[in-house]
Design an enzyme around this catalytic site. Structure first.
Site, PDB file in Angstrom:
ATOM      1  N   HIS A 295      -5.377   2.875   6.205  1.00  0.00           N
ATOM      2  CA  HIS A 295      -5.551   1.662   7.009  1.00  0.00           C
ATOM      3  C   HIS A 295      -4.204   1.098   7.411  1.00  0.00           C
ATOM      4  O   HIS A 295      -3.161   1.612   7.010  1.00  0.00           O
ATOM      5  CB  HIS A 295      -6.433   0.633   6.290  1.00  0.00           C
ATOM      6  CG  HIS A 295      -5.855   0.047   5.049  1.00  0.00           C
ATOM      7  ND1 HIS A 295      -5.609   0.780   3.912  1.00  0.00           N
ATOM      8  CD2 HIS A 295      -5.465  -1.229   4.756  1.00  0.00           C
ATOM      9  CE1 HIS A 295      -5.114  -0.013   2.973  1.00  0.00           C
ATOM     10  NE2 HIS A 295      -5.006  -1.234   3.461  1.00  0.00           N
TER      11      HIS A 295
ATOM     12  N   HIS B 132     -12.478  -3.747   3.770  1.00  0.00           N
ATOM     13  CA  HIS B 132     -11.126  -4.280   3.547  1.00  0.00           C
ATOM     14  C   HIS B 132     -10.453  -4.517   4.898  1.00  0.00           C
ATOM     15  O   HIS B 132      -9.908  -5.582   5.160  1.00  0.00           O
ATOM     16  CB  HIS B 132     -10.350  -3.287   2.690  1.00  0.00           C
ATOM     17  CG  HIS B 132      -8.928  -3.670   2.417  1.00  0.00           C
ATOM     18  ND1 HIS B 132      -8.585  -4.753   1.648  1.00  0.00           N
ATOM     19  CD2 HIS B 132      -7.769  -3.102   2.812  1.00  0.00           C
ATOM     20  CE1 HIS B 132      -7.260  -4.829   1.586  1.00  0.00           C
ATOM     21  NE2 HIS B 132      -6.736  -3.844   2.288  1.00  0.00           N
TER      22      HIS B 132
ATOM     23  N   HIS C 238      -3.585   1.296  -5.366  1.00  0.00           N
ATOM     24  CA  HIS C 238      -2.959   0.240  -6.183  1.00  0.00           C
ATOM     25  C   HIS C 238      -3.337   0.365  -7.657  1.00  0.00           C
ATOM     26  O   HIS C 238      -4.456   0.762  -7.997  1.00  0.00           O
ATOM     27  CB  HIS C 238      -3.387  -1.153  -5.707  1.00  0.00           C
ATOM     28  CG  HIS C 238      -2.855  -1.526  -4.364  1.00  0.00           C
ATOM     29  ND1 HIS C 238      -1.598  -2.036  -4.171  1.00  0.00           N
ATOM     30  CD2 HIS C 238      -3.423  -1.453  -3.133  1.00  0.00           C
ATOM     31  CE1 HIS C 238      -1.404  -2.276  -2.886  1.00  0.00           C
ATOM     32  NE2 HIS C 238      -2.499  -1.928  -2.222  1.00  0.00           N
TER      33      HIS C 238
END
Ligand code: ZN
Ligand code: FE
Length: 254
Positions: free
Chosen positions: A55, A113, A170
């Site tokens: 993204h 997201h 992450h």
């Protein structure tokens, strides 16, 4: 066969360097910064052929231009986001396939997201690179998409084979797990997983990759339609989407 190298960068990001064994083709997933990628390539004697972006956020595309300038790599990203993936060369949509040498990836669109978020899945190798859609015991914040979109996206990932190894972008696992325990304090699999997560983080070890099977047992955002979770937060009569939206709202202020 695919070799995956995990490069921790910034506060809590992971960049992945993928090497297809047979062809020697190499790809970087979501390079936030260039130097650690260039250093690893030099150490290994590898040449960068592709960037795979999930993204458009800067902590995922930050090194696109520098790596393209220095290596001549081609940049792959979502067609839906072609206006905001820096340097994009190859545009993919849901169901498209991409070959890194002998390794075949399927592109799955997972809006939520961001509106143009995609993930890269190799069935043969049993690996998923999912950016900021799915995290260990968590999911990405809804910056652009709706709860309905994200719930649908997560159900697509939940349907993948349970042994699939998930490489998210992450290291958010500890905080996600603490939140998950507020939702299902009596979930024995969750308690057990958190003991292991604490041990790993105490030793400064990554908790990524993990498996779809672990998420099915412990990730509240995968469990919005599971009776045990619904009962635990007194929402047993509510539809899964309402439960999911409630979980996401609670996590936003956790
Ligand atoms: Zn992001
Ligand atoms: Fe991110």
């Amino acid at each position: 066969m695919l070799t995956v190298m995990q490069i921790p960068v910034l506060n809590d990001n992971y960049i992945y360097l993928l090497r297809d064994y047979d062809s020697g083709l190499t790809a970087a997933v979501d390079p936030a910064v260039a130097k650690p990628v260039l250093d690893t390539l030099a150490e290994q004697g590898w040449h960068l052929d592709f960037i795979l972006n999930t993204h458009h956020h800067s902590d995922h595309v930050g090194a696109n231009h520098e790596l393209k300038n220095k290596t001549g790599c081609r940049i792959i990203g979502a067609k839906a986001d072609n206006h905001r993936i820096p340097g994009i060369d190859i545009e993919f949509s849901d169901g498209d396939r991409f070959r890194l040498g002998e390794t075949l990836f399927q592109i799955i669109e997972t809006p939520g997201h961001t509106s143009g978020h995609i993930v890269y899945y190799s069935a043969e190798d049993g690996v998923l690179f999912c950016g900021d859609t799915l995290f260990a015991m968590g999911c990405g914040r809804l910056f652009e998409g709706t709860a309905e979109q994200m719930w649908h996206s997560l159900q697509k990932l939940r349907a993948l084979p349970s042994a699939t190894r998930v490489y998210c972008a992450h290291e958010y696992t500890m905080n996600n797990g603490r939140f998950a325990l507020t939702i299902e304090p009596d979930n024995a699999a969750l308690q057990q997983r958190m003991r292991e997560v604490r041990r790993l983080r105490d030793e400064n070890q990554p908790t990524v990759p993990f498996t779809i099977k672990e998420e099915v047992a412990t990730n509240p955002f995968f469990r919005a339609d599971v009776d045990a979770l619904k009962t635990s937060i007194a929402m047993e009569t509510r539809p899964p989407l309402a439960v999911f939206a409630e979980l996401r709202a609670r996590k936003d202020v956790f």
